[in-house]
Design an enzyme around this catalytic site. Structure first.
Site, PDB file in Angstrom:
ATOM      1  N   CYS A   1      -0.549   2.132  -5.047  1.00  0.00           N
ATOM      2  CA  CYS A   1      -1.423   3.223  -5.565  1.00  0.00           C
ATOM      3  C   CYS A   1      -0.463   4.566  -5.608  1.00  0.00           C
ATOM      4  O   CYS A   1       0.437   4.631  -4.637  1.00  0.00           O
ATOM      5  CB  CYS A   1      -2.273   3.629  -4.498  1.00  0.00           C
ATOM      6  SG  CYS A   1      -3.910   2.324  -4.442  1.00  0.00           S
TER       7      CYS A   1
ATOM      8  N   HIS B   1       0.738  -1.171   0.045  1.00  0.00           N
ATOM      9  CA  HIS B   1       0.090   0.058  -0.045  1.00  0.00           C
ATOM     10  C   HIS B   1       0.739   1.187   0.049  1.00  0.00           C
ATOM     11  O   HIS B   1       1.989   1.338   0.669  1.00  0.00           O
ATOM     12  CB  HIS B   1      -0.991   0.104   1.230  1.00  0.00           C
ATOM     13  CG  HIS B   1      -1.788  -0.966   1.234  1.00  0.00           C
ATOM     14  ND1 HIS B   1      -3.137  -1.004   0.173  1.00  0.00           N
ATOM     15  CD2 HIS B   1      -2.075  -2.223   1.974  1.00  0.00           C
ATOM     16  CE1 HIS B   1      -3.868  -2.187   0.621  1.00  0.00           C
ATOM     17  NE2 HIS B   1      -3.385  -2.785   1.488  1.00  0.00           N
TER      18      HIS B   1
END
Length: 484
Positions: free
Chosen positions: A263, A221
């Site tokens: 991301c 992440h």
């Protein structure tokens, strides 16, 4: 009793005309005519073409994405007929593969890292040159219905592809930290790490020098200029740039390929300024990196889209360009995979294909940068980072006395160094076979070309004899139906 003694004879019932017989005769006639047409040479020729394709189709595993086939043929076909892409001037390859996510619901991040790990292993990179970091013990998680296994394409009742098979994890659980990652890059081992530790060390600590190509892969992440470790600390883009700068000063790399799958992934390369660093991110600033699919047996998303696309394409390219029957299981690397990596550029495999075939998600794009490097990314073979160096592979081959063997489906013969010539079109000789062996037994098309007369037996529908026989047969049926 009758009222009178005379008998009355009933009028004979007229026999109805047998109108169904002529139609039945015509049906039989047309059925016979259709049978003759079905056995004509054009139909047999089509069946022969299907038979010529069937051996390859039976031996080749099904493709993960049918769109890969034209891409492989258009992209790799010309390169298999010519020389592979030119390799760099490095002498060794090293990889640092990191999954920084904890918890069961991040199953897919462990799969991402292990998918890259197994591509490296297929390329011949030894575990001594790979540092694998998995932040959570997903295989042994209590919620894992298949203990000790991780499946990238679904469990399939435990029979699916298991990425934990043969995997050697160097850092696991709470040992996966920002500090550990940076120390590996900079060569600063703690007691118990590296070859200098007693007993040789319990973790891979590869040697890096100015002739080493380094692959750095991060999955987990992240966000704008940061990447999470263990949900408790963050690796910043400044940290990455600083580490690469120190590596250059210390002479610890020849070239670096930095891949971030998270991301806003490409923002992790924003601060890199040192030369000879290629950067790739699975998403741009403000964009997300999405999971691919979930498996009902596992109960989680099993892999991210970007990693799945890369893995599927290389697998499909190998399936389309290699002969399963010629696989040499004694080699420490998969020669068919290496052959694809030598002809597939870093840009094609990691940027172009994911963008063209990937369905990365709404507004997701792959970011890449090669402006700091002497060669453009589309000139660098994937094997420069995802396989053992060419000198290392040559040493492996010489020690085992083996040679690579390849063939392309429907592609002219591939010229490979030290590879004996083959008499069979579209196929290289399989090493270890007797000199008298050919692939005619596997090539049904070759057998049919040797028996042209069998393929031309019978009459063609355009043959005057066939037309005369058909007209005569129909007239006979018509006359017989009228007098029947």
């Amino acid at each position: 009793m009758h009222e009178s003694g005379t008998r009355t004879m009933a009028a004979p019932t007229p026999t109805p005309p047998r109108r169904g017989v002529p139609s039945l005769a015509w049906r039989i006639a047309f059925a016979l005519l259709a049978a003759c047409l079905a056995s004509s040479p054009p139909a047999r020729a089509q069946t022969a073409a299907q038979r010529r394709r069937s051996p390859d189709d039976r031996r080749r595993p099904p493709l993960h994405n049918p769109n890969h086939e034209p891409t492989v043929r258009n992209l790799l076909h010309p390169r298999f007929k010519s020389n592979p892409l030119a390799s760099g001037n490095h002498t060794s390859n090293v990889a640092i593969v990191v999954d920084s996510s904890r918890y069961w619901f991040n199953y897919r991040h462990a799969t991402n890292a292990l998918s890259i790990y197994h591509l490296l292993k297929r390329g011949g990179m030894p575990d001594e040159n790979i540092v694998l970091m998995l932040a959570d013990d997903i295989p042994c998680n209590m919620r894992n219905p298949f203990r000790g296994s991780i499946f990238p394409r679904g469990a399939k009742d435990g029979t699916g592809e298991d990425l934990m098979e043969g995997a050697e994890v160097d850092y696991a659980g709470t040992d996966v930290t920002v500090d550990a990652f940076l120390r590996v890059l900079l060569g600063r081992p703690l007691p118990g790490e590296g070859a200098s530790a007693s007993g040789g060390g319990r973790r891979s600590w590869p040697k890096l020098d100015e002739h080493t190509n380094v692959l750095v892969y991060l999955t987990g992440h992240g966000g704008d200029n940061f990447f999470k470790f263990q949900d408790g600390e963050e690796l910043m883009s400044d940290d990455v740039a600083s580490a690469f700068s120190q590596m250059r000063e210390l002479g610890r790399y020849n070239q670096i390929l930095f891949i971030s799958d998270t991301c806003q992934a490409f923002t992790m390369a924003d601060k890199i300024e040192v030369p000879n660093v290629y950067s790739i991110g699975s998403s741009l600033k403000g964009q997300n990196s999405y999971a691919s699919h979930s498996d009902t047996e596992v109960g989680q998303s099993v892999i991210d889209r970007y990693s799945k696309i890369v893995k599927d394409f290389i697998d499909d390219a190998v399936a389309l360009t290699s002969d399963p029957l010629s696989k040499n299981s004694d080699m420490p690397f998969d020669d068919a995979t290496v052959a694809v990596m030598e002809r597939l550029s870093v840009h094609d495999a990691l940027v172009r294909v994911p963008m063209n075939h990937g369905e990365l998600g709404t507004n997701s794009q792959v970011g890449h940068a090669d402006h700091l490097c002497e060669r453009r990314m589309n000139q660098v073979p994937l094997s420069d980072f995802f396989a053992a160096s060419s000198s290392a592979r040559e040493g492996m081959t010489e020690r085992r006395g083996a040679k690579a063997s390849l063939w392309m489906h429907g592609v002219p013969k591939v010229d490979i160094p030290n590879q004996p010539e083959s008499d069979v079109d579209g196929e290289c000789a399989v090493d270890g076979d007797p000199p008298s062996r050919t692939n005619a037994d596997d090539d049904v098309g070759g057998q049919e070309r040797k028996r042209p007369r069998e393929a031309t037996k019978g009459l063609s529908p355009s043959d005057p004899k066939f037309i005369a026989m058909t007209v005569g047969f129909l007239l006979l049926v018509s006359i017989s139906s009228r007098i029947w």
